[in-house]
Design an enzyme around this catalytic site. Structure first.
Site, mmCIF file in Angstrom:
data_model
loop_
_atom_site.group_PDB
_atom_site.id
_atom_site.type_symbol
_atom_site.label_atom_id
_atom_site.label_comp_id
_atom_site.label_asym_id
_atom_site.label_seq_id
_atom_site.Cartn_x
_atom_site.Cartn_y
_atom_site.Cartn_z
ATOM 1 N N ASP A 278 -0.414 -77.100 -33.316
ATOM 2 C CA ASP A 278 1.042 -77.242 -33.363
ATOM 3 C C ASP A 278 1.460 -78.704 -33.210
ATOM 4 O O ASP A 278 2.333 -79.058 -32.407
ATOM 5 C CB ASP A 278 1.693 -76.377 -32.276
ATOM 6 C CG ASP A 278 3.191 -76.168 -32.497
ATOM 7 O OD1 ASP A 278 3.655 -76.366 -33.635
ATOM 8 O OD2 ASP A 278 3.901 -75.823 -31.528
ATOM 9 N N ASP A 317 -0.300 -72.983 -38.914
ATOM 10 C CA ASP A 317 0.235 -74.361 -38.911
ATOM 11 C C ASP A 317 -0.811 -75.439 -39.181
ATOM 12 O O ASP A 317 -0.459 -76.614 -39.326
ATOM 13 C CB ASP A 317 0.926 -74.713 -37.581
ATOM 14 C CG ASP A 317 2.087 -73.804 -37.236
ATOM 15 O OD1 ASP A 317 2.678 -73.234 -38.177
ATOM 16 O OD2 ASP A 317 2.411 -73.665 -36.050
ATOM 17 N N ASP A 461 9.107 -68.500 -29.722
ATOM 18 C CA ASP A 461 8.528 -69.640 -30.437
ATOM 19 C C ASP A 461 8.403 -70.859 -29.533
ATOM 20 O O ASP A 461 7.718 -71.821 -29.876
ATOM 21 C CB ASP A 461 9.406 -70.012 -31.633
ATOM 22 C CG ASP A 461 9.453 -68.919 -32.682
ATOM 23 O OD1 ASP A 461 8.406 -68.324 -32.963
ATOM 24 O OD2 ASP A 461 10.549 -68.650 -33.213
#
Length: 487
Positions: A278, A317, A461
């Protein structure tokens, strides 16, 4: 994400210093209860503390009571060893060679470390599980799969809290189950059609009995939202995410896939432990400590699946984050992802694996195709789009088709539809007004191989949007209800 650090076992001579009080009184209680999920016999009695403190015991240097539905333990400071202040439960029956999972929710009034064990209750106090847990003021769910080296009816679960300054420890929802006993066969939302690979080997998608929403529903049956969350979310097939919090990842994956296989169902798993994870969003940062550590971890993940059928999403991601990484980090990531694809190809031949390919609003299709190629997509089934995002299925399929064309037209793809019912408003971190999408199913139309709930609906999130105080990965019933209502 929490850090799970292995602690060396205490020598038998040191453990024999435990007092008779620390060993705990013998309590005659039945141990054949089945947890509310029906998954397996529950070996811990009164793990929710709804019946008070019995049969839990405490040692010197502790005081315990039930407070707000949790066990509160006041721990005296100044002790020399972790076992100088402890709580536990005896009479735990273990079978040598069988797989178990110890799980619990825990927090503390200060940032401290403690030790949890599964061991013999009496000398020589042989341990089959020893884990150091890092506690903070925020309650966290800990889960430790293990294979028992003990065969005994006199086992013990303990929490060793000494060797800290004085503090308060809270624990709840303590569970110890034999995970080699399969969960009952869930009702599949959609039955995979006949064909090749895992779809031909199973009769439907697996419903995770221990997903975050399922656990919340079990633990909050009196909450007015529980029935709605159960009907709309926790009773649906969705992915189980694995990372550094999973402990022995080979055992954790194997246990989960074995339960699905025994039920003749197809599990969906997510591998989420790449170093520098991330990089752009930052809310779910972390991952394995090095390239070498990641390769060991992902190899163990693939080995945990073995020959059993599964669907795997590889590292959400990881290919979208290149804009937030330097060239050295990008090269290392490509090496790790290529290695991951090779491991699933070689060690999990009946698993369909998909590299994450971002979403329709992030990276141009041609650029993403190039990144997928460099990351070894040719070794596996294909790629996934819209993971943890909100773009409509039609828009996602159009993007995926362009990616596939740029790859030469042979790659397959799947779409995460867990939260795309109202499409995207351009925000990615807990935006308002989103809604549940189409449930997990085979053949999403437009060339899409499967629609999957990859992101767990209701899991945050990050500390943002409509949940500014809910960390990434933590379930929020408020978020879940808003997804159900589309508000």
């Amino acid at each position: 994400m929490r850090s799970l650090t292995r602690m060396a076992a205490i020598t038998a001579s040191a453990v024999t210093a435990l007092s008779a009080a620390a060993a705990g009184p013998a309590v005659a209680v039945p141990r054949t209860s089945v947890d509310s999920a029906g998954a397996a016999p529950q070996l811990v009695v009164n793990g929710t503390f709804a019946a008070g403190t019995a049969p839990w015991w405490k040692s010197a240097n502790t005081a315990m009571a039930v407070e707000a539905g949790r066990l509160r333990v006041n721990v005296t400071g100044g002790t020399a060893n972790p076992w100088d202040a402890m709580i536990g439960q005896n009479g735990i029956a273990l079978a040598k060679g069988k797989s178990y999972t110890l799980s619990f929710d825990a927090s503390a009034s200060a940032a401290v470390s403690a030790v949890t064990t599964v061991q013999l209750a009496d000398s020589p106090y042989t341990r089959t599980l020893t884990k150091t847990i890092s506690l903070t003021t925020a309650s966290k769910r800990f889960s430790f799969p293990f294979t028992s080296s003990l065969g005994t009816s006199a086992g013990q679960v303990s929490f060793q809290l000494g060797k800290n300054a004085g503090f308060t420890f809270h624990v709840d929802n303590v569970s110890l189950t034999e995970t080699t006993i399969p969960s009952p066969t869930p009702t599949a939302t959609t039955t995979p059609k006949p064909g090749s690979g895992p779809l031909a080997m199973t009769s439907g998608f697996y419903i995770d009995p221990d997903s975050n929403p399922a656990i919340w529903v079990r633990n909050n049956s009196g909450d007015a939202r529980a029935a709605r969350i159960k009907a709309s979310i926790s009773s649906k097939p969705m992915a189980r995410w694995f990372g550094g919090w999973s402990g022995d990842v080979r055992a954790a994956v194997s246990t989960y896939v074995a339960a699905a296989d025994s039920a003749d169902k197809l599990p969906v798993l997510v591998a989420y432990n790449i170093p520098g994870r991330d990089a752009c969003g930052g809310h779910s940062g972390g991952g394995a400590g090095s390239e070498s550590a990641y390769k060991t971890w992902i190899s163990a993940f693939a080995s945990g699946i073995g020959n059993r059928p599964a669907v795997v999403i590889i590292e959400p991601d990881s290919l979208g984050d290149f804009g937030c990484m330097d060239d050295t980090a990008i090269q290392a990531r490509n090496r790790m992802l290529t290695y991951a694809t090779q491991q699933f190809r070689d060690k999990a031949p009946n698993a369909w694996a998909y590299l994450d390919a971002g979403n329709a609003g992030w990276v141009a299709a041609g650029t993403m195709a190039s990144r997928l190629k460099n990351a070894g997509v040719g070794n596996i089934r294909g790629f996934a789009v819209n993971v943890s995002n909100y773009y409509p299925t039609v828009q996602s399929a159009t993007y995926a088709s362009s990616v596939s064309s740029s790859l030469g037209g042979g790659a397959k793809w799947v779409i995460d539809t867990s939260r795309n019912g109202n499409g995207s408003n351009g925000e990615w971190c807990n935006p308002a007004g989103r809604k549940l999408g189409a449930p997990t199913q085979v053949d999403g139309g437009g060339g899409t191989e499967m629609l999957l709930w990859v992101k767990v609906p209701g899991d945050s999130d990050g500390n943002c949007g409509i949940a500014p105080n809910t960390p990434a990965g933590q379930f929020s019933p408020a978020i879940a209800i808003r997804l159900i209502d589309g508000s």
